[in-house]
Design a protein around this motif. Structure first.
Motif, mmCIF file in Angstrom:
data_model
loop_
_atom_site.group_PDB
_atom_site.id
_atom_site.type_symbol
_atom_site.label_atom_id
_atom_site.label_comp_id
_atom_site.label_asym_id
_atom_site.label_seq_id
_atom_site.Cartn_x
_atom_site.Cartn_y
_atom_site.Cartn_z
ATOM 1 N N VAL A 51 0.840 -1.200 0.000
ATOM 2 C CA VAL A 51 0.000 0.000 0.000
ATOM 3 C C VAL A 51 0.874 1.248 0.000
ATOM 4 O O VAL A 51 0.616 2.223 -0.708
ATOM 5 C CB VAL A 51 -0.940 -0.014 1.214
ATOM 6 C CG1 VAL A 51 -1.782 1.272 1.258
ATOM 7 C CG2 VAL A 51 -1.851 -1.240 1.171
ATOM 8 N N THR A 63 3.025 -0.228 4.669
ATOM 9 C CA THR A 63 1.695 -0.797 4.901
ATOM 10 C C THR A 63 1.460 -1.865 3.847
ATOM 11 O O THR A 63 1.663 -1.611 2.655
ATOM 12 C CB THR A 63 0.586 0.267 4.821
ATOM 13 O OG1 THR A 63 0.850 1.296 5.779
ATOM 14 C CG2 THR A 63 -0.776 -0.348 5.094
ATOM 15 N N THR A 64 1.043 -3.039 4.286
ATOM 16 C CA THR A 64 0.853 -4.179 3.393
ATOM 17 C C THR A 64 -0.594 -4.653 3.481
ATOM 18 O O THR A 64 -1.145 -4.774 4.581
ATOM 19 C CB THR A 64 1.780 -5.344 3.779
ATOM 20 O OG1 THR A 64 3.115 -4.851 3.905
ATOM 21 C CG2 THR A 64 1.736 -6.432 2.732
ATOM 22 N N ARG A 65 -1.190 -4.923 2.329
ATOM 23 C CA ARG A 65 -2.567 -5.425 2.269
ATOM 24 C C ARG A 65 -2.555 -6.906 1.961
ATOM 25 O O ARG A 65 -1.914 -7.360 1.004
ATOM 26 C CB ARG A 65 -3.369 -4.680 1.193
ATOM 27 C CG ARG A 65 -4.846 -5.059 1.125
ATOM 28 C CD ARG A 65 -5.589 -4.591 2.348
ATOM 29 N NE ARG A 65 -7.020 -4.928 2.300
ATOM 30 C CZ ARG A 65 -7.861 -4.752 3.317
ATOM 31 N NH1 ARG A 65 -7.422 -4.221 4.446
ATOM 32 N NH2 ARG A 65 -9.126 -5.079 3.209
ATOM 33 N N SER A 84 -4.888 -5.415 6.660
ATOM 34 C CA SER A 84 -3.615 -4.743 6.377
ATOM 35 C C SER A 84 -2.736 -4.789 7.617
ATOM 36 O O SER A 84 -3.228 -4.897 8.745
ATOM 37 C CB SER A 84 -3.847 -3.283 5.966
ATOM 38 O OG SER A 84 -4.596 -3.215 4.769
ATOM 39 N N SER A 121 -8.206 -1.547 9.156
ATOM 40 C CA SER A 121 -8.136 -2.132 7.810
ATOM 41 C C SER A 121 -9.324 -3.012 7.450
ATOM 42 O O SER A 121 -9.553 -3.300 6.281
ATOM 43 C CB SER A 121 -6.846 -2.943 7.663
ATOM 44 O OG SER A 121 -6.801 -4.004 8.603
#
Length: 507
Positions: A51, A63-65, A84, A121
């Motif tokens: 992200v 930030t990782t989804r 996330s 998230s």
């Protein structure tokens, strides 16, 4: 004065060197992070996307989804489990930017990554954050070496709740895990444990028991010990164990109990043929109690003689399908891979055993496959039957257990028919009708030679070889299964040679 200048110069050189090393470490950390996402995204049921990634001099933020894909196009009835995570990445060689942050080690390393759930998230992460209050629900801290190897600790703190929504009480002992991953993911080793979890639901209302359904889980453990080997496949062991799982609904009486549950999966090269792979999985239960059944059981699945290169290509095909599920060439590619796999003559084995208070069961199925030749499966699907070279199914079950199961099924059918119609029959009457029907069915199967009675055990053996099917050494014509197009019109006999008038011998 000269000494002071010399000291200042040395300090400045060291500082410049540290800054340069931190900058280089930041570049390496970003590369490691993106490589890890690319490796994780190979799983067909998980999609990972960056992200954001903001790289600083001494630390970075990301930030990782994570999107979980369950079935083609997803299932509208399944909850959305996507979420996330937030990553605080502290650059080496000393992660000074993480000084004072809980769990961040002050040691020579390439980088330290502290990963937490983003509470905003998804709906379930918001709810989880609400339940934990000021505590972080999940924390993973990875210490990344200069070579890309990592050592990750995962923790979930204990959680105790009372009178929250549908729960009367909830006690979670917390989760602890640690995993070591070699550079480029060539090996993974570690485990995760949960000491206990207890959840008690609220009562259904007035006139109901004081407490609602209750779930107890004790001593859950997951372990991994795998290494990447030939054909870019992971070999080794993985296991899943539960000390006890107990589920009780006060309105239904006795609890359902599973104790000493275990699953162990192993992948290894074929000992006689280094081009082939064997995969085995064993499921065991040291104790099963599901009223009125109680005892132990196990099930073993095995795939032998799998062509390693083709298995690797099948994994790549699966990963490709996760990205392009509507690829028009996908089916054709899959059939080619399956055909290549069949050339190695793979074997499938299913072995089941159970020892219950009502009796015991033993069953084993072995199927050996081969190349199905030049047929076109799209034009002649029935031709795929030629892929089965031979098969053997053996079943041995105690007389009491078989009759108890069959009578129970027949009784349920009678009860369903009675509910649909206007006829009313007592419990004992239905039991007697079910027992009579089952006795007749078993006698007919014994008369036809499909079942043998050996002492107090029913036994049956089915064998397929050379295109012919035999049940207890009696050939069963396959015309009715293949269809009239195959030029066979014989029907499956319901009686042995000589007619039904002959008395069935019992040993």
């Amino acid at each position: 004065m000269k000494k002071l200048i010399g000291v200042i110069v040395v300090v400045l050189v060291l500082a410049a060197g540290f800054v340069g090393a931190a900058y280089w470490s930041g570049q390496q950390a970003e590369r490691w992070y993106k490589d890890a996402l690319a490796e994780g995204s190979k799983h067909p049921n998980v999609k990972m996307n960056v992200v954001r990634y903001e790289r600083g001099l001494f630390s970075s933020k990301a930030t990782t989804r994570f999107q979980l894909v369950l079935g083609e196009g997803g299932d509208a009835n399944m909850p959305d489990l996507s979420f996330s995570t937030r990553e605080d990445i502290y650059h080496g060689p000393l992660p000074l930017a993480g000084w004072g942050v809980p769990g961040v080690p002050m040691a020579l390393t390439g980088a330290v990554v502290r990963q937490t759930l983003d509470p905003e998230s998804s709906a379930w992460t918001r709810e989880l954050a609400k339940l934990y209050g000021s505590q972080e629900p999940l924390v993973a801290i990875a210490q990344v070496g200069f070579d890309g190897a990592s050592n990750t600790r995962i923790t979930m703190p204990p959680l105790t709740l009372n009178n929250v929504e549908d729960l009367q009480s909830f006690n979670f002992a917390g989760l602890q895990g640690q995993f070591q991953v070699a550079p480029r993911g060539t090996a993974v080793q570690g485990g995760m444990t949960v000491a206990s979890l207890e959840a008690v639901g609220k009562s259904g209302g007035e006139g109901q028991p004081a407490a609602g359904p209750k779930v107890n889980l004790r001593d859950l453990a997951v372990t991994l010990n795998q290494r990447k080997g030939a054909f870019d496949l992971m070999f080794g062991d993985s296991s899943f164990k539960v000390g006890e799982l107990r589920v009780q609904d006060p309105s239904s009486g006795a609890p359902v109990v599973f104790a000493d549950l275990g699953m162990n999966a192993t992948a290894a090269l074929h000992p006689q043929n280094p081009q082939q792979v064997n995969v085995e999985a064993l499921f065991k239960a040291g104790k099963i109690t599901v009223d009125p059944w109680s005892g132990t059981g196990s099930m073993k699945l095995a795939f032998h003689n799998l062509d390693g290169a083709t298995v690797g290509q099948l994994q790549q095909w699966q990963q490709k399908m996760a990205v392009k599920p509507d690829d028009p060439q996908a089916l054709e590619e899959l059939l080619k891979l399956v055909k290549t796999l069949l050339r190695g003559k793979p074997e499938f084995v299913l072995d089941t055993q159970a020892k219950l208070a009502q009796g015991d069961w033993q069953g084993k199925l072995t199927l050996n496959f081969q190349d199905y030749g030049d047929i076109d499966p799209a034009q002649n699907p029935a031709g795929l039957l030629s892929a089965l070279q031979k098969g053997l199914a053996e079943i041995s079950v105690s007389k009491t257990l078989a009759e108890t199961v069959l009578v129970g099924i027949a009784k349920e059918q009678f009860q369903a028919q009675a509910e649909e119609g206007s006829e009313q029959a007592g419990e004992q009457a239905m039991q007697d009708m079910a027992a009579q029907q089952v006795a007749q069915q078993i006698q007919s199967m014994m008369a036809a030679g499909f079942v043998r009675l050996d002492g107090d055990r029913y036994e049956s053996t089915a064998r397929f070889e050379g295109g012919k099917l035999f049940v207890n050494d009696k050939e069963i014509p396959l015309g009715s299964m293949v269809g009239a197009d195959a030029g066979m019109t014989d029907e499956m006999p319901l009686e042995p040679d000589g007619g039904a008038g002959e008395e069935t011998p019992q040993r």
